[in-house]
Design an enzyme around this catalytic site. Structure first.
Site, mmCIF file in Angstrom:
data_model
loop_
_atom_site.group_PDB
_atom_site.id
_atom_site.type_symbol
_atom_site.label_atom_id
_atom_site.label_comp_id
_atom_site.label_asym_id
_atom_site.label_seq_id
_atom_site.Cartn_x
_atom_site.Cartn_y
_atom_site.Cartn_z
ATOM 1 N N GLN A 86 0.854 -1.188 0.000
ATOM 2 C CA GLN A 86 0.000 0.000 0.000
ATOM 3 C C GLN A 86 0.895 1.244 0.000
ATOM 4 O O GLN A 86 0.407 2.357 -0.165
ATOM 5 C CB GLN A 86 -0.897 0.034 1.237
ATOM 6 N N ASP A 89 6.287 4.480 -1.283
ATOM 7 C CA ASP A 89 7.748 4.620 -1.323
ATOM 8 C C ASP A 89 8.352 3.482 -2.151
ATOM 9 O O ASP A 89 7.670 2.523 -2.519
ATOM 10 C CB ASP A 89 8.333 4.650 0.110
ATOM 11 N N HIS A 104 -1.412 1.390 -4.373
ATOM 12 C CA HIS A 104 -1.784 2.800 -4.168
ATOM 13 C C HIS A 104 -0.887 3.728 -4.957
ATOM 14 O O HIS A 104 -0.848 4.935 -4.686
ATOM 15 C CB HIS A 104 -1.725 3.156 -2.673
ATOM 16 N N CYS A 112 -0.100 11.589 -16.428
ATOM 17 C CA CYS A 112 -0.741 12.726 -17.102
ATOM 18 C C CYS A 112 -2.257 12.547 -17.054
ATOM 19 O O CYS A 112 -2.787 11.508 -17.484
ATOM 20 C CB CYS A 112 -0.269 12.793 -18.561
ATOM 21 N N CYS A 131 3.443 17.439 -19.862
ATOM 22 C CA CYS A 131 3.520 15.970 -19.977
ATOM 23 C C CYS A 131 4.568 15.651 -21.059
ATOM 24 O O CYS A 131 4.524 16.238 -22.152
ATOM 25 C CB CYS A 131 2.156 15.431 -20.402
ATOM 26 N N ASN A 196 2.753 -7.139 12.998
ATOM 27 C CA ASN A 196 2.455 -5.730 13.209
ATOM 28 C C ASN A 196 2.961 -5.265 14.566
ATOM 29 O O ASN A 196 3.312 -6.084 15.414
ATOM 30 C CB ASN A 196 0.938 -5.512 13.090
HETATM 31 N N1 APR Z 1 6.773 -2.105 12.820
HETATM 32 C C1 APR Z 1 5.626 -2.743 12.490
HETATM 33 N N2 APR Z 1 4.403 -2.138 12.451
HETATM 34 C C2 APR Z 1 4.380 -0.824 12.749
HETATM 35 C C3 APR Z 1 5.535 -0.088 13.100
HETATM 36 C C4 APR Z 1 6.777 -0.791 13.124
HETATM 37 N N3 APR Z 1 7.927 -0.183 13.448
HETATM 38 N N4 APR Z 1 5.154 1.191 13.361
HETATM 39 C C5 APR Z 1 3.825 1.246 13.156
HETATM 40 N N5 APR Z 1 3.350 0.039 12.800
HETATM 41 C C6 APR Z 1 1.982 -0.340 12.479
HETATM 42 C C7 APR Z 1 0.924 0.385 13.277
HETATM 43 O O1 APR Z 1 0.620 -0.352 14.463
HETATM 44 C C8 APR Z 1 -0.267 0.400 12.305
HETATM 45 O O2 APR Z 1 -1.077 -0.766 12.492
HETATM 46 O O3 APR Z 1 1.766 0.027 11.126
HETATM 47 C C9 APR Z 1 0.385 0.344 10.928
HETATM 48 C C10 APR Z 1 0.298 1.666 10.187
HETATM 49 O O4 APR Z 1 -1.071 1.895 9.906
HETATM 50 P P1 APR Z 1 -1.457 3.158 9.004
HETATM 51 O O5 APR Z 1 -0.711 4.346 9.497
HETATM 52 O O6 APR Z 1 -2.953 3.182 8.922
HETATM 53 O O7 APR Z 1 -0.850 2.806 7.572
HETATM 54 P P2 APR Z 1 -1.458 1.834 6.477
HETATM 55 O O8 APR Z 1 -2.147 0.672 7.118
HETATM 56 O O9 APR Z 1 -0.357 1.519 5.518
HETATM 57 O O10 APR Z 1 -2.553 2.765 5.736
HETATM 58 C C11 APR Z 1 -3.196 2.177 4.615
HETATM 59 O O11 APR Z 1 -4.241 4.289 4.126
HETATM 60 O O12 APR Z 1 -3.964 6.542 4.074
HETATM 61 C C12 APR Z 1 -4.053 5.423 3.294
HETATM 62 O O13 APR Z 1 -3.105 5.132 1.190
HETATM 63 C C13 APR Z 1 -2.781 5.254 2.538
HETATM 64 O O14 APR Z 1 -1.625 3.241 2.010
HETATM 65 C C14 APR Z 1 -2.225 3.956 3.079
HETATM 66 C C15 APR Z 1 -3.457 3.246 3.598
HETATM 67 ZN ZN ZN Z 2 -0.121 13.634 -21.512
#
Ligand code: APR
Ligand code: ZN
Length: 227
Positions: A86, A89, A104, A112, A131, A196
Site C-alpha cells: 500500500q 515509497d 496505491h 498525465c 507531460c 504488526n
Molecule cells: N513495525 C511494524 N508495524 C508498525 C511499526 C513498526 N515499526 N510502526 C507502526 N506500525 C503499524 C501500526 O501499528 C499500524 O497498524 O503500522 C500500521 C500503520 O497503519 P497506518 O498508518 O494506517 O498505515 P497503512 O495501514 O499503511 O494505511 C493504509 O491508508 O492513508 C491510506 O493510502 C494510505 O496506504 C495507506 C493506507
Molecule cells: Zn499527456
C-alpha cells in the site's frame, strides 16, 4: 509455498517514513480532503504537488530497513511470493524486491491526467510541468487517491485465490480493499498471519499474529519460513 504479502506504512516506519494513523501520523497533521483526493487536486494542484514533493524528498532520503531486506530475500527463495504494498515509497525495490505491486501507486512515478502517460517523476513536480508525451500541463503524482480505484486488483485477487499463506505486515487494516484481503485469502483456504506493532483493525480475521517492530519480527519470520 505460494505466499501473498501485503505491506503497509509500518514496514517503512523504521526507515523514517512515518505512518498515517499512529500517534502524530500523517493524517493527524494533514487533512486527507485537502491533499489526497482528486477533488483536492482539481481545487488546488499546487498545494497537492507541494505535499507530495515533500513526501518524495522524504522517500529519497530514506533507506530500506531489515524488514524490506528480509522480504526481498524471501522473494529470491524457492517460495512463490507475490509482494503487494500500500506504500508509495520505493524501499522494497531499494532492498532488492522485484515485481512489487504498488496498489496505491508510487511517489517516484508521474501520470498525465490528459493522456494517461506514466513516467518517472522528477524530484519536484510543478503545476506547469508539461507531460513528456502530450505536453499538456496536467501532470500529477502517480498516486491512487481516496475515491480512486487501486491498481492491479485483478492480479492481487488472482494471487489471493491460490495462496497457501497471506501475511500482512505493518498495516492498520483501516482502508479497503486492502483490509479485506485477509478474509478473501481465508475464504480460499489460505493460512493467515499478521505481523504488526499492535493488533490491527482486522486482527480477529487472522489465524495467527506476531507483534513487535517490523525490523525484528519480519526477519525472524522469514528465517523460519525459509528453513
Ligand atoms: N513495525 C511494524 N508495524 C508498525 C511499526 C513498526 N515499526 N510502526 C507502526 N506500525 C503499524 C501500526 O501499528 C499500524 O497498524 O503500522 C500500521 C500503520 O497503519 P497506518 O498508518 O494506517 O498505515 P497503512 O495501514 O499503511 O494505511 C493504509 O491508508 O492513508 C491510506 O493510502 C494510505 O496506504 C495507506 C493506507
Ligand atoms: Zn499527456
Amino acid at each position: 509455498m505460494k505466499i501473498v504479502i501485503l505491506t503497509g506504512a509500518g514496514v517503512s516506519a523504521e526507515s523514517g517514513m512515518g505512518t498515517f494513523r499512529d500517534e502524530n501520523g500523517l493524517w493527524t497533521q494533514v487533512d486527507i480532503e485537502e491533499v489526497a483526493t482528486p477533488e483536492a487536486f482539481a481545487r488546488n494542484p499546487a498545494k497537492v504537488h507541494a505535499f507530495y514533493n515533500a513526501r518524495r524528498a522524504n522517500c529519497l532520503a530514506a533507506a530500506p530497513n531489515a524488514a524490506h531486506f528480509a522480504l526481498a530475500e524471501l522473494q529470491r527463495s524457492a517460495h512463490e511470493v507475490t509482494l503487494v504494498t500500500q506504500n508509495i515509497d520505493h524501499l522494497h525495490e531499494l532492498a532488492g524486491s522485484e515485481h512489487v505491486i504498488h496498489m496505491h501507486g508510487e511517489i517516484m512515478r508521474a501520470l498525465c491526467v490528459d493522456c494517461g502517460h506514466h513516467w518517472d517523476a522528477p524530484a519536484v513536480m510543478a503545476v506547469e510541468d508539461p507531460c513528456p508525451s502530450c505536453t499538456a500541463a496536467r501532470t500529477r503524482p502517480d498516486i491512487v487517491w481516496f475515491g480512486e480505484m487501486p491498481y492491479q486488483m485483478a492480479r492481487i485477487e488472482a494471487a489471493l485465490a491460490v495462496a497457501d499463506l497471506f501475511v500482512a505486515v505493518g498495516t492498520s487494516g483501516a482502508v479497503y480493499p486492502a483490509a479485506g484481503f485477509v478474509r478473501m485469502a481465508d475464504a480460499m483456504g489460505a493460512d493467515t498471519l499478521e505481523l504488526n506493532l499492535a493488533p490491527s483493525d482486522v486482527a480477529s480475521d487472522f489465524a495467527d499474529a506476531r507483534y513487535g517492530v517490523a525490523s525484528e519480527v519480519v526477519p525472524a519470520w522469514v528465517a523460519e519460513v525459509m528453513r
